[in-house]
Design an enzyme around this catalytic site. Sequence first.
Site, PDB file in Angstrom:
ATOM      1  N   HIS A  53       6.372  -1.102  22.678  1.00 12.21           N
ATOM      2  CA  HIS A  53       5.776  -2.336  23.170  1.00 12.21           C
ATOM      3  C   HIS A  53       4.291  -2.437  22.822  1.00 12.21           C
ATOM      4  O   HIS A  53       3.595  -1.431  22.706  1.00 12.21           O
ATOM      5  CB  HIS A  53       5.969  -2.451  24.686  1.00 12.21           C
ATOM      6  CG  HIS A  53       5.321  -1.346  25.473  1.00 12.21           C
ATOM      7  ND1 HIS A  53       5.847  -0.086  25.560  1.00 12.21           N
ATOM      8  CD2 HIS A  53       4.181  -1.343  26.190  1.00 12.21           C
ATOM      9  CE1 HIS A  53       5.068   0.652  26.320  1.00 12.21           C
ATOM     10  NE2 HIS A  53       4.039  -0.072  26.702  1.00 12.21           N
ATOM     11  N   ASN A  54       3.850  -3.673  22.634  1.00 12.57           N
ATOM     12  CA  ASN A  54       2.441  -4.006  22.379  1.00 12.57           C
ATOM     13  C   ASN A  54       1.926  -3.535  21.023  1.00 12.57           C
ATOM     14  O   ASN A  54       0.715  -3.576  20.778  1.00 12.57           O
ATOM     15  CB  ASN A  54       1.519  -3.442  23.474  1.00 12.57           C
ATOM     16  CG  ASN A  54       1.837  -3.988  24.839  1.00 12.57           C
ATOM     17  OD1 ASN A  54       2.309  -5.114  24.967  1.00 12.57           O
ATOM     18  ND2 ASN A  54       1.602  -3.192  25.873  1.00 12.57           N
TER      19      ASN A  54
END
Length: 339
Positions: A228-229
């Site tokens: 994620h991110n």
Amino acid sequence: KLVGGRVRGDGGVDIAEAATLRNALPGQITLAVSSELVRDLRDSQASAAVVPVGFPDVPLPLIEVDDVECAFSQIVAHFRPPRCLTIPASPSPSLPDSARVGPGTQIDPSARIGQDVVIGARCRIHAGVVVGDGTIIGDDTVLFPNVVLYENTRIGSRVLIHAGAVIGAYGFGYQTREGRHHLSAQLGHVEIGDDVEIGACTTIDRGTYDATVIGEGTKIDNHVMIGHNCSVGRHNLICSLAGIAGSCRTGDYVVLAGQAGLSDHIDLGDGARVAAKSGVMQDIPAGETFAGLPAMPEKEFWRMWVTVTRLPELRKKLKELEREVAALRGRLSENRDAA
């Protein structure tokens, strides 16, 4: 005529198939991408070869071209035309009223299309695909069987996503409160640029609040994990079994070799390269190559590796020195006793 090359030698030889240099048999055409393969080509059973311009003479017909790989691909496709997975023309897939589909797009009846989905023109959505609510897909994109796009995913044009890939699953983020792990916010999504290819069974997790981004032209192999991110730059090459932990950033034209791993919050500069099975624990400057576990500059890694390979020899010499020292101590002790 097929490849627009220049024939050297007997242009009337019969060719029935194409094969690589190692496997070519009589009646087949092969390829040699450089003059370093002259000896291999002379020893080959092939009846003809595609070669670069200026290739040395060999005792078989040659076709000289500017791009050997491209020309040979055309020849192979001539003998073995590619087959595509077919999508049944009917029955028509069940689409919600809020979904919009561009002209020429084919959707397998077993695919599931969510609410407020927008699919561009000439796309191909194969069997078992799930497209979550609010997803937007550009033109000429192909989703192979059993691809899953979670809600609000953004896919560019001319993207290929191979079978079993999962885009937009929850990120692996937890907060520990009162002795229990609680899932962090999962309010972001995934954005994939134009001309990206994603391999089979690869997973790309959504951002916590914003987007996990894959830049245009990036090619991702099978069984890759992107957390994620993350923000992956343009035209990266990410090989099989690589793993990128959350909140990493890569520049443009970065290469991660097979089984390379990045710790979280790592930044890789433009053109950085990571060798196979390396574990990156620090940022890598632009243009640098790192290798090893933990990863280090390539030259430093190879110096260390040379030293490691010499350890058995050094151990043997150390044992010899220990025996010599023990012998000297024994003689010194005898001399002191005699005195």
